[in-house]
Design a protein around this motif. Sequence first.
Motif, PDB file in Angstrom:
ATOM      1  N   ALA A   6      11.164  -0.196  13.336  1.00 51.09           N
ATOM      2  CA  ALA A   6      12.156   0.413  12.440  1.00 51.09           C
ATOM      3  C   ALA A   6      12.764  -0.634  11.507  1.00 51.09           C
ATOM      4  CB  ALA A   6      13.249   1.096  13.261  1.00 51.09           C
ATOM      5  N   ALA A   7      13.035  -1.823  12.015  1.00 51.85           N
ATOM      6  CA  ALA A   7      13.621  -2.887  11.187  1.00 51.85           C
ATOM      7  C   ALA A   7      12.661  -3.288  10.066  1.00 51.85           C
ATOM      8  CB  ALA A   7      13.966  -4.098  12.050  1.00 51.85           C
ATOM      9  N   GLN A   8      11.373  -3.380  10.385  1.00 51.31           N
ATOM     10  CA  GLN A   8      10.399  -3.717   9.345  1.00 51.31           C
ATOM     11  C   GLN A   8      10.278  -2.624   8.303  1.00 51.31           C
ATOM     12  OE1 GLN A   8       7.350  -6.896  11.392  1.00 51.31           O
ATOM     13  NE2 GLN A   8       6.571  -4.870  10.948  1.00 51.31           N
ATOM     14  N   TYR A  67      10.917  -3.522   4.358  1.00 54.61           N
ATOM     15  CA  TYR A  67       9.857  -3.421   3.351  1.00 54.61           C
ATOM     16  C   TYR A  67       9.792  -2.058   2.670  1.00 54.61           C
ATOM     17  CZ  TYR A  67       8.404  -7.718   5.665  1.00 54.61           C
ATOM     18  OH  TYR A  67       8.364  -8.991   6.202  1.00 54.61           O
ATOM     19  N   ASP A  68      10.772  -1.205   2.985  1.00 53.79           N
ATOM     20  CA  ASP A  68      10.857   0.122   2.342  1.00 53.79           C
ATOM     21  C   ASP A  68       9.564   0.907   2.540  1.00 53.79           C
ATOM     22  OD1 ASP A  68      12.129   2.146   0.969  1.00 53.79           O
ATOM     23  OD2 ASP A  68      11.505   1.425  -1.013  1.00 53.79           O
ATOM     24  N   TRP A  69       9.113   1.001   3.795  1.00 48.42           N
ATOM     25  CA  TRP A  69       7.877   1.690   4.118  1.00 48.42           C
ATOM     26  C   TRP A  69       8.093   3.171   4.440  1.00 48.42           C
ATOM     27  CZ3 TRP A  69       5.878  -2.653   7.884  1.00 48.42           C
ATOM     28  CH2 TRP A  69       5.280  -3.675   7.116  1.00 48.42           C
ATOM     29  N   GLY A  70       9.325   3.643   4.368  1.00 49.43           N
ATOM     30  CA  GLY A  70       9.569   5.055   4.634  1.00 49.43           C
ATOM     31  C   GLY A  70       9.752   5.341   6.115  1.00 49.43           C
ATOM     32  N   PRO A  71       9.668   6.617   6.523  1.00 47.09           N
ATOM     33  CA  PRO A  71       9.905   6.993   7.918  1.00 47.09           C
ATOM     34  C   PRO A  71       8.752   6.596   8.836  1.00 47.09           C
ATOM     35  CG  PRO A  71       9.243   8.907   6.659  1.00 47.09           C
ATOM     36  CD  PRO A  71       9.412   7.793   5.657  1.00 47.09           C
ATOM     37  N   ILE A  72       9.080   6.376  10.099  1.00 46.69           N
ATOM     38  CA  ILE A  72       8.068   6.108  11.124  1.00 46.69           C
ATOM     39  C   ILE A  72       7.462   7.437  11.563  1.00 46.69           C
ATOM     40  CG2 ILE A  72       7.667   5.198  13.445  1.00 46.69           C
ATOM     41  CD1 ILE A  72      10.130   3.421  13.036  1.00 46.69           C
ATOM     42  N   GLN A 115       0.826  -1.205   0.000  1.00 46.94           N
ATOM     43  CA  GLN A 115       0.000   0.000   0.000  1.00 46.94           C
ATOM     44  C   GLN A 115       0.863   1.257   0.000  1.00 46.94           C
ATOM     45  OE1 GLN A 115      -3.452  -0.382   2.541  1.00 46.94           O
ATOM     46  NE2 GLN A 115      -3.407   1.793   3.046  1.00 46.94           N
ATOM     47  N   THR A 116       0.461   2.257  -0.762  1.00 47.25           N
ATOM     48  CA  THR A 116       1.217   3.505  -0.837  1.00 47.25           C
ATOM     49  C   THR A 116       1.085   4.318   0.450  1.00 47.25           C
ATOM     50  OG1 THR A 116       0.897   3.592  -3.227  1.00 47.25           O
ATOM     51  CG2 THR A 116       1.529   5.647  -2.124  1.00 47.25           C
ATOM     52  N   GLU A 117      -0.130   4.410   0.970  1.00 51.61           N
ATOM     53  CA  GLU A 117      -0.397   5.216   2.161  1.00 51.61           C
ATOM     54  C   GLU A 117       0.029   4.468   3.416  1.00 51.61           C
ATOM     55  OE1 GLU A 117      -4.214   7.721   3.946  1.00 51.61           O
ATOM     56  OE2 GLU A 117      -4.559   5.817   2.930  1.00 51.61           O
ATOM     57  N   TRP A 118       0.716   5.189   4.315  1.00 49.61           N
ATOM     58  CA  TRP A 118       1.133   4.578   5.585  1.00 49.61           C
ATOM     59  C   TRP A 118      -0.107   4.256   6.424  1.00 49.61           C
ATOM     60  CZ3 TRP A 118       1.035   4.623  10.844  1.00 49.61           C
ATOM     61  CH2 TRP A 118       2.055   3.955  11.521  1.00 49.61           C
ATOM     62  N   HIS A 119      -0.129   3.076   7.061  1.00 51.59           N
ATOM     63  CA  HIS A 119      -1.269   2.676   7.880  1.00 51.59           C
ATOM     64  C   HIS A 119      -0.781   2.091   9.206  1.00 51.59           C
ATOM     65  CE1 HIS A 119      -0.530  -1.550   6.855  1.00 51.59           C
ATOM     66  NE2 HIS A 119      -0.415  -1.160   5.600  1.00 51.59           N
ATOM     67  N   LYS A 120      -1.718   1.952  10.137  1.00 48.91           N
ATOM     68  CA  LYS A 120      -1.365   1.611  11.524  1.00 48.91           C
ATOM     69  C   LYS A 120      -0.827   0.197  11.692  1.00 48.91           C
ATOM     70  CE  LYS A 120      -5.409   3.265  12.654  1.00 48.91           C
ATOM     71  NZ  LYS A 120      -6.639   3.685  13.365  1.00 48.91           N
ATOM     72  N   TYR A 121      -1.178  -0.709  10.787  1.00 49.73           N
ATOM     73  CA  TYR A 121      -0.666  -2.080  10.912  1.00 49.73           C
ATOM     74  C   TYR A 121       0.829  -2.175  10.633  1.00 49.73           C
ATOM     75  CZ  TYR A 121      -4.354  -5.297  12.200  1.00 49.73           C
ATOM     76  OH  TYR A 121      -5.273  -6.023  12.915  1.00 49.73           O
ATOM     77  N   ARG A 122       1.447  -1.099  10.208  1.00 47.28           N
ATOM     78  CA  ARG A 122       2.901  -1.109  10.032  1.00 47.28           C
ATOM     79  C   ARG A 122       3.646  -0.999  11.364  1.00 47.28           C
ATOM     80  NH1 ARG A 122       3.400   2.012   4.132  1.00 47.28           N
ATOM     81  NH2 ARG A 122       2.604   0.196   2.997  1.00 47.28           N
ATOM     82  N   THR A 123       2.897  -0.869  12.454  1.00 49.19           N
ATOM     83  CA  THR A 123       3.495  -0.997  13.795  1.00 49.19           C
ATOM     84  C   THR A 123       3.390  -2.424  14.310  1.00 49.19           C
ATOM     85  OG1 THR A 123       1.432  -0.501  14.989  1.00 49.19           O
ATOM     86  CG2 THR A 123       2.809   1.376  14.336  1.00 49.19           C
ATOM     87  N   ASN A 124       2.699  -3.306  13.585  1.00 53.27           N
ATOM     88  CA  ASN A 124       2.432  -4.669  14.042  1.00 53.27           C
ATOM     89  C   ASN A 124       3.642  -5.545  13.750  1.00 53.27           C
ATOM     90  OD1 ASN A 124       1.378  -7.560  13.522  1.00 53.27           O
ATOM     91  ND2 ASN A 124      -0.373  -6.586  14.536  1.00 53.27           N
ATOM     92  N   THR A 125       4.245  -6.125  14.811  1.00 50.63           N
ATOM     93  CA  THR A 125       5.460  -6.931  14.666  1.00 50.63           C
ATOM     94  C   THR A 125       5.270  -8.278  15.352  1.00 50.63           C
ATOM     95  OG1 THR A 125       6.492  -6.063  16.683  1.00 50.63           O
ATOM     96  CG2 THR A 125       6.893  -4.848  14.641  1.00 50.63           C
ATOM     97  N   ASP A 126       6.033  -9.267  14.923  1.00 61.24           N
ATOM     98  CA  ASP A 126       5.868 -10.639  15.420  1.00 61.24           C
ATOM     99  C   ASP A 126       6.269 -10.785  16.879  1.00 61.24           C
ATOM    100  OD1 ASP A 126       4.801 -11.983  13.238  1.00 61.24           O
ATOM    101  OD2 ASP A 126       6.767 -12.271  12.309  1.00 61.24           O
ATOM    102  N   ASP A 127       5.539 -11.669  17.573  1.00 62.70           N
ATOM    103  CA  ASP A 127       5.889 -12.142  18.912  1.00 62.70           C
ATOM    104  C   ASP A 127       5.313 -13.553  19.024  1.00 62.70           C
ATOM    105  OD1 ASP A 127       6.952 -11.340  21.698  1.00 62.70           O
ATOM    106  OD2 ASP A 127       5.007 -12.243  22.150  1.00 62.70           O
TER     107      ASP A 127
END
Length: 327
Positions: A136-138, A142-147, A80-92
């Motif tokens: 930050a690692a994700q 995935y080249d998602w740009g800045p946090i 997706q082009t637009e940044w969304h909140k699931y880009r904070t979701n990381t594995d555990d």
Amino acid sequence: MSQTIDGAGLRYELQERGYAELEHGIQPEQIDNLAVSYFDFTAAFPDPDPETIDAMLPETPANLSDSNWLDELNRSQDQQTEWHKYRTNTDDPIKPNGYTNRFALQAALRRTRGVFIGEDPKEYYHWMPGHHSDIAAQHRLYDWGPIPPDVTRLTMAFGPIHKQATALIMKVCAEIEDQHPGIRSIMTPQGLKASPLRFLGYRKTEAEYLGAGHYDKSDITLQIAESHEGLMVAPEKHQQAEHVLRDATKAVVFMGKNLTHPEGGRYPDSPYHPGWHGIKRLETANQGRRPLPLSAQEKFSRWALIFFANSDPSQRMILGKADTHNR
């Protein structure tokens, strides 16, 4: 934290009521700051598009009753082009850190797959030390740009509360060690560092219950704060759940299912039963709690702040919904 725990009172309440109240020692400003930071974050950014959710999720399983599959995300499919909140979701290993929105997942699956997985009007954010580095690692991978700065502000608001909740659980373990020999070698600093602090937002709904009755997967649960009344806990397996009423200085502690599980739990003969609990939808604010932040009032009816204290990762059981949603 300078407060002390009444050990005898703690043990009595755990056995007789299924939960105990104790002073949490966390400054109200820290809790308020976390609430405002979360609701500002969730109001400022979108959820992923339904098509993005569809691409990230695995194939729909035959059994929809176990929601674990909703957390098995293939993040490489997020184009997706637009940044969304699931880009904070990381594995555990137990449940992902960062943002999860069951409400959005339900809507997306109805639209893209025609699948109805039931109403679950909540979203939440899990945080533990190191989570911001994982985000930050994700983003690099995935080249998602800045946090976005709002994410950094939110993760910083979690930090001091997680530290104080960890210290409080260690004090609880010291008070119940006679009944659980060696518990402080199981509930280690390493395990508690890898235990999630959850901020939970309940969407507005007409349902009688915001959360159905269940046991937690944790070893010990610390309900630090809730904006509104509605928390209900049952002292015994066959007893009715009772409303928990307390002021804003007190947390509620009860056992999760993991520590006392009859098959594989470290203390199956514990005198303290895991806390069967649910959330009833009530409009009465908890004593000493501020109104919901302005950014939350349109969509949300309640929030809660919970610490799920877990043992060392090498000693954990991974429980499914069948273990935790049946008495």
